[in-house]
Design an enzyme around this catalytic site. Structure first.
Site, PDB file in Angstrom:
ATOM      1  N   SER A 152       0.834  -1.198   0.000  1.00  0.00           N
ATOM      2  CA  SER A 152       0.000   0.000   0.000  1.00  0.00           C
ATOM      3  C   SER A 152       0.878   1.261   0.000  1.00  0.00           C
ATOM      4  O   SER A 152       1.677   1.437  -0.917  1.00  0.00           O
ATOM      5  CB  SER A 152      -0.970  -0.042   1.186  1.00  0.00           C
ATOM      6  OG  SER A 152      -1.989   0.905   1.041  1.00  0.00           O
ATOM      7  N   GLU A 202      -9.526  -4.605  -5.961  1.00  0.00           N
ATOM      8  CA  GLU A 202      -9.059  -3.380  -5.308  1.00  0.00           C
ATOM      9  C   GLU A 202      -9.411  -2.111  -6.091  1.00  0.00           C
ATOM     10  O   GLU A 202      -9.281  -2.072  -7.315  1.00  0.00           O
ATOM     11  CB  GLU A 202      -7.534  -3.411  -5.141  1.00  0.00           C
ATOM     12  CG  GLU A 202      -7.020  -4.502  -4.251  1.00  0.00           C
ATOM     13  CD  GLU A 202      -5.560  -4.272  -3.885  1.00  0.00           C
ATOM     14  OE1 GLU A 202      -5.247  -3.158  -3.420  1.00  0.00           O
ATOM     15  OE2 GLU A 202      -4.753  -5.188  -4.060  1.00  0.00           O
ATOM     16  N   HIS A 209      -7.326  -5.673  -0.833  1.00  0.00           N
ATOM     17  CA  HIS A 209      -6.133  -4.868  -0.631  1.00  0.00           C
ATOM     18  C   HIS A 209      -5.162  -5.570   0.325  1.00  0.00           C
ATOM     19  O   HIS A 209      -5.528  -5.921   1.446  1.00  0.00           O
ATOM     20  CB  HIS A 209      -6.541  -3.508  -0.069  1.00  0.00           C
ATOM     21  CG  HIS A 209      -5.438  -2.511   0.029  1.00  0.00           C
ATOM     22  ND1 HIS A 209      -4.621  -2.185  -1.023  1.00  0.00           N
ATOM     23  CD2 HIS A 209      -5.004  -1.746   1.075  1.00  0.00           C
ATOM     24  CE1 HIS A 209      -3.747  -1.271  -0.645  1.00  0.00           C
ATOM     25  NE2 HIS A 209      -3.959  -1.001   0.631  1.00  0.00           N
TER      26      HIS A 209
END
Length: 302
Positions: free
Chosen positions: A149, A243, A273
Site C-alpha cells: 500500500s 481493489e 487490498h
C-alpha cells in the site's frame, strides 16, 4: 474462486469501515488503534525471530528466519496511508516473506503523518537503506525492497530518493498494492468501489491530505505514477483485482515498462487490498509470497 479463508480479511476491513462510519469524528489515535489489529489475520511464521533495532535514530525491527542468509536483506516499508500501521502490525507478514526468501528483513517504523508529512517517510526509508549499506556493510546487489500500500509506494519512491542522493540502487523491488498517494484518478476507484472492502475515494482523500500536507500530490517522491523509471532495478508488482487501487498498479507497471524496466505484475482474482496479510491462513496469500520469493531470490544471489 476466492478461498473461504480469504473472507477473514473482508470481515476485518468491513469491521473497520463500520466502526469509522459509526464514529465519524473518531480521533486519529482511535483509527490507529483499529489498524493495530491488521496483523490479527496473519499466522505467526514459525522459526522467525524479531529483534528491535535503532536505525540512525529510526525505530526498526529485524525479522530473522532460522538459518537465513545474513549477507542479504529485504528492506520493508509498512502500509497504512503513511498515517496508520507500524512495524508491529506488519511483523508477521514480512516475517513470512523473509522466511520464504531465506534472508533477513528490516522492517522500518518510519515516522508517520501528520506528525511527519511528506517527504518525511521517504527520507526515513532512504536513511534506512543507507544504514544497510554503511552499518550492515551489505552490497546493494544483495538488497531488495518490498512494502504494501503506502509502503508499496515507498518500495518505489525510496529508490527514486536514493538515486537523487547518489547511492547505488538495490537489486530489485516488490511492491504489493502500491498506493498513488493523494491521487484518485484511477478508474478502478469507480469500477471496483463495490468490491473493495476498505479503500475508497474518501479513504484516499482523508489519508492523502494528511500525508501530503502543503506538498505537491504529483511529487514523484510522493506518487509513484510520476517517477522517471529509467534505470530502475527489476520490479515485481502484486495486486488484487477487487481493489480500488488496481489501476494504480497497472499504470505504474505500464510506466516502468515504457522506461525499459524489467517489470512483472500479477493480478490475483477476487483478492482484497494487501491480501498477503492472510499469510499462513489463506492459500492465495501463501502462493503470492512464494511467487515473490521465487522471483527475488536469484535477483539477490540466493
Amino acid at each position: 474462486m476466492a478461498s473461504p479463508e480469504s473472507q477473514d480479511l473482508v470481515n476485518l476491513y468491513k469491521g473497520w469501515v463500520a466502526a469509522m462510519q459509526a464514529q465519524p469524528d473518531m480521533p486519529l489515535e482511535g483509527i490507529r488503534k483499529l489498524f493495530s489489529h491488521w496483523g490479527d489475520v496473519t499466522v505467526d511464521p514459525p522459526g522467525v525471530d524479531y529483534i528491535e533495532v535503532d536505525v540512525a535514530g529510526i525505530p526498526a525491527m529485524w525479522a530473522i528466519p532460522k538459518n537465513s542468509a545474513q549477507d542479504r536483506a529485504l528492506l520493508c516499508s509498512h502500509g497504512g496511508g503513511y498515517v496508520v500501521g507500524s512495524m508491529y502490525t506488519h511483523r508477521k507478514l514480512f516475517g513470512h516473506i523473509a522466511k520464504a526468501v531465506g534472508c533477513r528483513a528490516l522492517i522500518v517504523d518510519y515516522r508517520r503523518a501528520p506528525e511527519n508529512p511528506h517527504p518525511g517517510p521517504v527520507n526515513d526509508m532512504a536513511t534506512a537503506y543507507r544504514w544497510l549499506l554503511e552499518h550492515e556493510k551489505l552490497a546493494p546487489s544483495h538488497i531488495a525492497l518490498t512494502g504494501d500500500s503506502a509502503g508499496g509506494a515507498l518500495a518505489l519512491t525510496t529508490i527514486a530518493r536514493i538515486r537523487e542522493l547518489g547511492l547505488p540502487l538495490p537489486a530489485a523491488t516488490m511492491p504489493m498494492s502500491p498506493w498513488a498517494g493523494w491521487d484518485t484518478s484511477g478508474k478502478t476507484y469507480d469500477t471496483n468501489k463495490d468490491k473493495d472492502a476498505l479503500v475508497s475515494r474518501d479513504t484516499t482523500e482523508g489519508l492523502g491530505s494528511l500525508f501530503i500536507g502543503n506538498g505537491d500530490p504529483k511529487d514523484p517522491l510522493a506518487n509513484p505514477l510520476y517517477i522517471d523509471y529509467k534505470g530502475f532495478p527489476p520490479i515485481y508488482l502484486q495486486v488484487g483485482d477487487a481493489e480500488t487501487l488496481l489501476d494504480d498498479s497497472l499504470r505504474i507497471a505500464e510506466r516502468a515498462k515504457a522506461a525499459g524496466v524489467d517489470v512483472r505484475i500479477d493480478v490475483f482474482p477476487e483478492m482484497q487490498h494487501v491480501f498477503q496479510f492472510l499469510a499462513g491462513n489463506a492459500p492465495e496469500a501463501d502462493e503470492a509470497i512464494q511467487r515473490m520469493a521465487s522471483w527475488v531470490r536469484p535477483k539477490i544471489g540466493l
